[in-house]
Design a protein around this motif. Structure first.
Motif, PDB file in Angstrom:
ATOM      1  N   LEU A 173       0.407  -1.880   0.316  1.00 42.89           N
ATOM      2  CA  LEU A 173      -0.367   0.015   0.238  1.00 42.89           C
ATOM      3  C   LEU A 173       0.723   1.578  -0.045  1.00 42.89           C
ATOM      4  O   LEU A 173       2.644   0.825  -0.336  1.00 42.89           O
ATOM      5  CB  LEU A 173      -0.774   0.114   1.019  1.00 42.89           C
ATOM      6  CG  LEU A 173      -1.627  -1.382   1.292  1.00 42.89           C
ATOM      7  CD1 LEU A 173      -2.316  -1.111   2.612  1.00 42.89           C
ATOM      8  CD2 LEU A 173      -2.627  -1.344   0.192  1.00 42.89           C
ATOM      9  N   ARG A 177       3.021  -0.569   3.989  1.00 43.77           N
ATOM     10  CA  ARG A 177       2.465  -1.580   4.481  1.00 43.77           C
ATOM     11  C   ARG A 177       2.519  -2.990   2.847  1.00 43.77           C
ATOM     12  O   ARG A 177       1.649  -2.511   2.622  1.00 43.77           O
ATOM     13  CB  ARG A 177       1.438  -2.303   5.330  1.00 43.77           C
ATOM     14  CG  ARG A 177       1.520  -0.745   6.536  1.00 43.77           C
ATOM     15  CD  ARG A 177       2.329  -1.604   7.995  1.00 43.77           C
ATOM     16  NE  ARG A 177       2.967  -0.393   8.815  1.00 43.77           N
ATOM     17  CZ  ARG A 177       3.773  -0.690   9.767  1.00 43.77           C
ATOM     18  NH1 ARG A 177       4.304  -2.069  10.172  1.00 43.77           N
ATOM     19  NH2 ARG A 177       4.199   0.247  10.753  1.00 43.77           N
ATOM     20  N   ALA A 179      -0.035  -6.477   2.730  1.00 43.21           N
ATOM     21  CA  ALA A 179      -1.153  -7.016   3.108  1.00 43.21           C
ATOM     22  C   ALA A 179      -0.968  -8.493   2.359  1.00 43.21           C
ATOM     23  O   ALA A 179      -0.207  -8.266   1.088  1.00 43.21           O
ATOM     24  CB  ALA A 179      -1.957  -5.904   2.060  1.00 43.21           C
ATOM     25  N   LEU A 182      -4.867  -8.490  -1.311  1.00 46.72           N
ATOM     26  CA  LEU A 182      -5.943  -7.119  -1.727  1.00 46.72           C
ATOM     27  C   LEU A 182      -7.038  -7.851  -2.698  1.00 46.72           C
ATOM     28  O   LEU A 182      -6.831  -7.837  -4.152  1.00 46.72           O
ATOM     29  CB  LEU A 182      -5.484  -6.039  -2.526  1.00 46.72           C
ATOM     30  CG  LEU A 182      -4.107  -4.870  -1.355  1.00 46.72           C
ATOM     31  CD1 LEU A 182      -3.872  -4.063  -2.182  1.00 46.72           C
ATOM     32  CD2 LEU A 182      -5.164  -4.356  -0.638  1.00 46.72           C
ATOM     33  N   ALA A 193      -8.574  -5.300   1.774  1.00 45.88           N
ATOM     34  CA  ALA A 193      -7.005  -5.684   2.072  1.00 45.88           C
ATOM     35  C   ALA A 193      -7.747  -7.283   3.683  1.00 45.88           C
ATOM     36  O   ALA A 193      -8.365  -6.353   4.081  1.00 45.88           O
ATOM     37  CB  ALA A 193      -6.034  -4.927   3.055  1.00 45.88           C
ATOM     38  N   ASP A 195      -5.376  -9.382   6.042  1.00 49.29           N
ATOM     39  CA  ASP A 195      -4.324  -9.815   6.818  1.00 49.29           C
ATOM     40  C   ASP A 195      -4.696 -11.321   7.307  1.00 49.29           C
ATOM     41  O   ASP A 195      -5.914 -11.349   7.152  1.00 49.29           O
ATOM     42  CB  ASP A 195      -4.963  -9.082   8.265  1.00 49.29           C
ATOM     43  CG  ASP A 195      -3.111  -9.541   8.867  1.00 49.29           C
ATOM     44  OD1 ASP A 195      -2.489  -9.142   8.572  1.00 49.29           O
ATOM     45  OD2 ASP A 195      -3.368 -10.382   9.942  1.00 49.29           O
ATOM     46  N   ILE A 233      -4.481  -4.056  12.179  1.00 47.80           N
ATOM     47  CA  ILE A 233      -5.097  -4.535  11.193  1.00 47.80           C
ATOM     48  C   ILE A 233      -5.659  -3.397  10.627  1.00 47.80           C
ATOM     49  O   ILE A 233      -6.292  -2.973   9.754  1.00 47.80           O
ATOM     50  CB  ILE A 233      -6.046  -5.090  11.171  1.00 47.80           C
ATOM     51  CG1 ILE A 233      -5.282  -6.847  10.637  1.00 47.80           C
ATOM     52  CG2 ILE A 233      -6.796  -5.248   9.434  1.00 47.80           C
ATOM     53  CD1 ILE A 233      -5.668  -7.642  11.215  1.00 47.80           C
ATOM     54  N   ARG A 236      -3.708  -0.149  10.102  1.00 48.11           N
ATOM     55  CA  ARG A 236      -2.118  -0.607   8.591  1.00 48.11           C
ATOM     56  C   ARG A 236      -3.357  -0.740   7.170  1.00 48.11           C
ATOM     57  O   ARG A 236      -2.393  -0.024   6.180  1.00 48.11           O
ATOM     58  CB  ARG A 236      -1.260  -1.788   8.423  1.00 48.11           C
ATOM     59  CG  ARG A 236      -0.271  -1.779  10.124  1.00 48.11           C
ATOM     60  CD  ARG A 236      -0.171  -2.854  10.121  1.00 48.11           C
ATOM     61  NE  ARG A 236       1.023  -3.041  11.271  1.00 48.11           N
ATOM     62  CZ  ARG A 236       1.249  -4.420  12.068  1.00 48.11           C
ATOM     63  NH1 ARG A 236       1.477  -5.275  11.231  1.00 48.11           N
ATOM     64  NH2 ARG A 236       2.263  -3.497  13.323  1.00 48.11           N
ATOM     65  N   TYR A 237      -4.279  -1.245   7.011  1.00 48.73           N
ATOM     66  CA  TYR A 237      -4.691  -1.817   6.205  1.00 48.73           C
ATOM     67  C   TYR A 237      -6.098  -0.680   5.999  1.00 48.73           C
ATOM     68  O   TYR A 237      -6.803  -1.061   4.161  1.00 48.73           O
ATOM     69  CB  TYR A 237      -4.743  -3.724   6.325  1.00 48.73           C
ATOM     70  CG  TYR A 237      -4.216  -4.346   6.298  1.00 48.73           C
ATOM     71  CD1 TYR A 237      -2.303  -4.108   5.455  1.00 48.73           C
ATOM     72  CD2 TYR A 237      -3.585  -4.849   7.256  1.00 48.73           C
ATOM     73  CE1 TYR A 237      -1.523  -4.386   5.950  1.00 48.73           C
ATOM     74  CE2 TYR A 237      -2.464  -5.766   7.611  1.00 48.73           C
ATOM     75  CZ  TYR A 237      -1.741  -5.411   7.089  1.00 48.73           C
ATOM     76  OH  TYR A 237      -0.120  -6.085   7.050  1.00 48.73           O
ATOM     77  N   THR A 243      -8.217   2.063   0.462  1.00 43.86           N
ATOM     78  CA  THR A 243      -8.752   1.227   0.588  1.00 43.86           C
ATOM     79  C   THR A 243     -10.260   1.515   1.010  1.00 43.86           C
ATOM     80  O   THR A 243     -10.791   2.820   1.024  1.00 43.86           O
ATOM     81  CB  THR A 243      -8.311   0.297   1.533  1.00 43.86           C
ATOM     82  OG1 THR A 243      -8.406   0.970   2.536  1.00 43.86           O
ATOM     83  CG2 THR A 243      -6.758   0.518   1.151  1.00 43.86           C
ATOM     84  N   ALA A 247     -11.765  -4.034   6.686  1.00 46.13           N
ATOM     85  CA  ALA A 247     -10.460  -4.885   6.071  1.00 46.13           C
ATOM     86  C   ALA A 247     -11.232  -5.823   6.999  1.00 46.13           C
ATOM     87  O   ALA A 247     -12.161  -6.332   7.945  1.00 46.13           O
ATOM     88  CB  ALA A 247      -9.309  -4.070   6.756  1.00 46.13           C
TER      89      ALA A 247
END
Length: 383
Positions: A173, A177, A179, A182, A193, A195, A233, A236-237, A243, A247
């Motif tokens: 990303l 980070r 992932a 995606l 995303a 994880d 999570i 970060r995502y 995004t 997530a």
């Protein structure tokens, strides 16, 4: 037959008894000679009768003994024959029994051999499975290897549910980070995303707890570890403008997913608040199927213009087809009228042929009908 004891013959015994009786009579003092003679004669006559009767009895006894001996010999012969026949039957039965026993024993040994071979194969599979379990345990004991295991399982599920252009694995990303996966979806919702890492150490500690105190401490550690992972999570995502606003946290175990929802519902609710949805392999597959339907709908909307153009061209083709069918129908009508006129001409020609055959002539020649002019048909113009 039992042998008789060796004794003197019965006539000799009786003769000796008669001699002794005569000696006794002779040695007795004489009283009346005539009376003694009569008595002696009577005694000798009775003795003779007794001797004859004894001789007859001896003859009968000898015949009876001979019959008994012959019957005993015949009975012994029959008994010996029956014993031989019985022994032969027993021998045959023993032979059949021994043969059947040997056959069953051989069959049982064959089946036992097959079962032993199956047990050997099963033992080999068990040893291989034990090695695989130990390998899996080694993988799960290593954090990086455990993450790779979850990533591989996630990749298999995603690749089976979505087309290749709908997802990316190990994508980076804008914040640096990476992932694990995606999902490329149209807006909304946008890119999602996933994880695949999970704090398995806390889960193992929870399962290994024995006492009530250990279980309480392991439950607190597990709750804190999952909350920390959910916040990580979310931070970060979930990137605004890049995004979606949510997530997914993938759990590679259905047991962990069930325990988490059954025992720690507040952690699940906290994930909802952080917009991080916890999924297991089963629920992840269901979610991906829903996303696939969204992708299909979005792609159909993208192709709506092309579909409308194709529908317009199809409408024009249908109009052209209707015109050509109308032209063909007019040709069929003209052909039908021509056929009717041909039938009329053929009927007239047939009537004239009959008149010629009957020599029936008209004196005045009739006026022949002139054929009606055909209407001009315009040829259809091809498009």
């Amino acid at each position: 037959m039992t042998a008789l004891p060796e004794t003197l013959p019965l006539p000799l015994v009786l003769a000796g008894a008669a001699v002794l009786l005569l000696l006794v009579l002779l040695l007795r003092p004489r009283r009346d000679g005539g009376a003694e003679a009569r008595a002696l004669a009577e005694a000798m006559a009775g003795l003779d009768i007794a001797i004859r009767r004894l001789d007859e009895g001896q003859s009968q006894l000898a015949g009876g003994l001979r019959a008994v001996s012959e019957a005993q010999a015949a009975a012994q012969a029959r008994m010996a024959e029956g014993m031989e026949r019985r022994l032969e039957e027993v021998q045959k039965g023993m032979s059949v029994t021994l043969h059947g026993t040997a056959t069953r024993t051989a069959r049982s040994l064959g089946e036992l051999q097959q079962r032993l071979e199956a047990i050997d194969r099963a033992q080999a599979k068990i040893e291989k499975l034990s090695g695989d379990v130990l390998g899996l345990q080694d993988i799960l004991s290593n954090k990086q290897a455990r993450g790779a295991f979850g990533e591989i399982q996630l990749a298999d599920i995603v690749s089976n549910a979505l087309p290749p252009d709908a997802f990316s694995l190990q994508a980076t990303l804008s914040n640096g980070r990476r992932a694990d996966c995606l999902l490329h979806l149209p807006n909304p919702p946008g890119t999602i995303a996933i994880d695949a890492k999970f704090p398995l150490e806390a889960w193992e500690g929870l399962r290994a707890a024995q006492t009530e105190r250990e279980r309480e401490q392991a439950a607190r550690d597990f709750r804190l570890a999952v909350r920390h992972h959910l916040r990580a999570i979310s931070e970060r995502y979930i990137i605004e403008g890049e995004t979606a606003d949510s997530a997914l946290m993938f759990l590679p175990s259905e047991a962990v997913y069930a325990e988490l929802h059954a025992t720690f519902p507040e952690v699940v609710r906290e994930g909802f608040e952080l917009r991080v949805w916890i999924v297991s392999p089963t629920t992840c597959m269901a979610t991906l199927n829903t996303l696939r339907a969204i992708l299909k709908d979005a792609r159909m909307r993208e192709q709506a213009g092309a579909i409308r153009r194709e529908l317009g061209l199809l409408h024009k083709d249908m109009e052209r087809l209707v015109d050509r069918v109308g032209n063909l129908d007019r040709h069929f009508d003209q052909a039908a009228r021509d056929v009717e006129e041909i039938k009329i001409s053929a009927t007239k020609a047939g009537n004239r042929a009959l008149k010629l055959e009957a020599f029936d002539f008209d004196t005045a020649a009739p006026d022949l009908p002139r054929p009606a002019p055909r209407p001009a048909t315009a040829m259809p113009q091809r498009r």
